[in-house]
Motif scaffolding. Structure first.
Motif, PDB file in Angstrom:
ATOM      1  N   TRP A  57       0.820  -1.206   0.000  1.00  0.00           N
ATOM      2  CA  TRP A  57       0.000   0.000   0.000  1.00  0.00           C
ATOM      3  C   TRP A  57       0.860   1.265   0.000  1.00  0.00           C
ATOM      4  O   TRP A  57       0.561   2.231  -0.688  1.00  0.00           O
ATOM      5  CB  TRP A  57      -0.931   0.002   1.210  1.00  0.00           C
ATOM      6  N   GLY A  58       1.940   1.270   0.742  1.00  0.00           N
ATOM      7  CA  GLY A  58       2.781   2.459   0.840  1.00  0.00           C
ATOM      8  C   GLY A  58       3.652   2.688  -0.377  1.00  0.00           C
ATOM      9  O   GLY A  58       4.224   3.765  -0.541  1.00  0.00           O
ATOM     10  N   TRP A  64       2.841   8.225  -4.070  1.00  0.00           N
ATOM     11  CA  TRP A  64       3.903   9.168  -4.423  1.00  0.00           C
ATOM     12  C   TRP A  64       3.479  10.112  -5.543  1.00  0.00           C
ATOM     13  O   TRP A  64       4.321  10.714  -6.202  1.00  0.00           O
ATOM     14  CB  TRP A  64       5.161   8.413  -4.849  1.00  0.00           C
ATOM     15  N   ILE A  65       2.197  10.299  -5.759  1.00  0.00           N
ATOM     16  CA  ILE A  65       1.711  11.162  -6.838  1.00  0.00           C
ATOM     17  C   ILE A  65       1.835  12.631  -6.415  1.00  0.00           C
ATOM     18  O   ILE A  65       1.794  12.959  -5.243  1.00  0.00           O
ATOM     19  CB  ILE A  65       0.257  10.798  -7.198  1.00  0.00           C
ATOM     20  N   ILE A  77       0.186  11.131   4.738  1.00  0.00           N
ATOM     21  CA  ILE A  77      -1.286  11.081   4.797  1.00  0.00           C
ATOM     22  C   ILE A  77      -1.782   9.762   4.221  1.00  0.00           C
ATOM     23  O   ILE A  77      -2.654   9.108   4.794  1.00  0.00           O
ATOM     24  CB  ILE A  77      -1.903  12.282   4.035  1.00  0.00           C
ATOM     25  N   TRP A  78      -1.209   9.347   3.096  1.00  0.00           N
ATOM     26  CA  TRP A  78      -1.650   8.135   2.402  1.00  0.00           C
ATOM     27  C   TRP A  78      -1.452   6.892   3.261  1.00  0.00           C
ATOM     28  O   TRP A  78      -2.257   5.972   3.224  1.00  0.00           O
ATOM     29  CB  TRP A  78      -0.894   8.011   1.081  1.00  0.00           C
ATOM     30  N   VAL A  83      -6.747   6.949   6.886  1.00  0.00           N
ATOM     31  CA  VAL A  83      -6.999   6.881   5.438  1.00  0.00           C
ATOM     32  C   VAL A  83      -7.202   5.432   5.023  1.00  0.00           C
ATOM     33  O   VAL A  83      -8.105   5.102   4.247  1.00  0.00           O
ATOM     34  CB  VAL A  83      -5.848   7.543   4.654  1.00  0.00           C
ATOM     35  N   ARG A  84      -6.359   4.548   5.557  1.00  0.00           N
ATOM     36  CA  ARG A  84      -6.519   3.121   5.255  1.00  0.00           C
ATOM     37  C   ARG A  84      -7.884   2.617   5.730  1.00  0.00           C
ATOM     38  O   ARG A  84      -8.549   1.848   5.036  1.00  0.00           O
ATOM     39  CB  ARG A  84      -5.411   2.312   5.928  1.00  0.00           C
ATOM     40  N   GLY A  85      -8.299   3.068   6.899  1.00  0.00           N
ATOM     41  CA  GLY A  85      -9.612   2.678   7.416  1.00  0.00           C
ATOM     42  C   GLY A  85     -10.752   3.212   6.569  1.00  0.00           C
ATOM     43  O   GLY A  85     -11.770   2.537   6.372  1.00  0.00           O
TER      44      GLY A  85
END
Length: 114
Positions: A57-58, A64-65, A77-78, A83-85
């Protein structure tokens, strides 16, 4: 009966007769469409439920956009648990839609003629 009430009764009966004369092909297409929706929502929901909690996921494209100046902040943040939740919550919503559509398709309305 007055002519107005007879006309009103004919208007009420018209949709019922049209629904009774529905072609079997449209019922078949409706079932296939429902089945495709169920499969799509279930697959997407499972993917969104599980993928945010994997190691990859990381390192995906979206983590990295953006311009170089805000990539580190965006990456933090990502990879944040909230955010994952939230992404997993969208996955649960998709699974819920798939289950609701499956129940509607197979159990359905007892008054419906399918």
């Amino acid at each position: 009966m007055t002519p107005e009430s007879q006309q009103h009764e004919q208007q009420l009966e018209a949709p019922v007769t049209q629904a009774q004369q529905e072609q079997p092909q449209s019922k078949w297409l409706r079932r296939v469409g429902s089945l495709l929706l169920i499969v799509f929502c279930l697959d997407l929901g499972l993917y969104l439920l599980i993928y945010p909690w994997t190691d990859s996921w990381g390192g995906n494209y979206f983590s990295w956009i953006g311009p170089m100046s805000w990539q580190p902040a965006w990456h933090q943040i990502w990879t944040n648990g909230f955010v994952r939740g939230a992404v997993s919550g969208v996955g649960l919503l998709n699974i819920w839609i798939a289950v609701a559509e499956a129940l509607r398709m197979y159990i359905g309305n007892p008054q419906r003629d399918s």
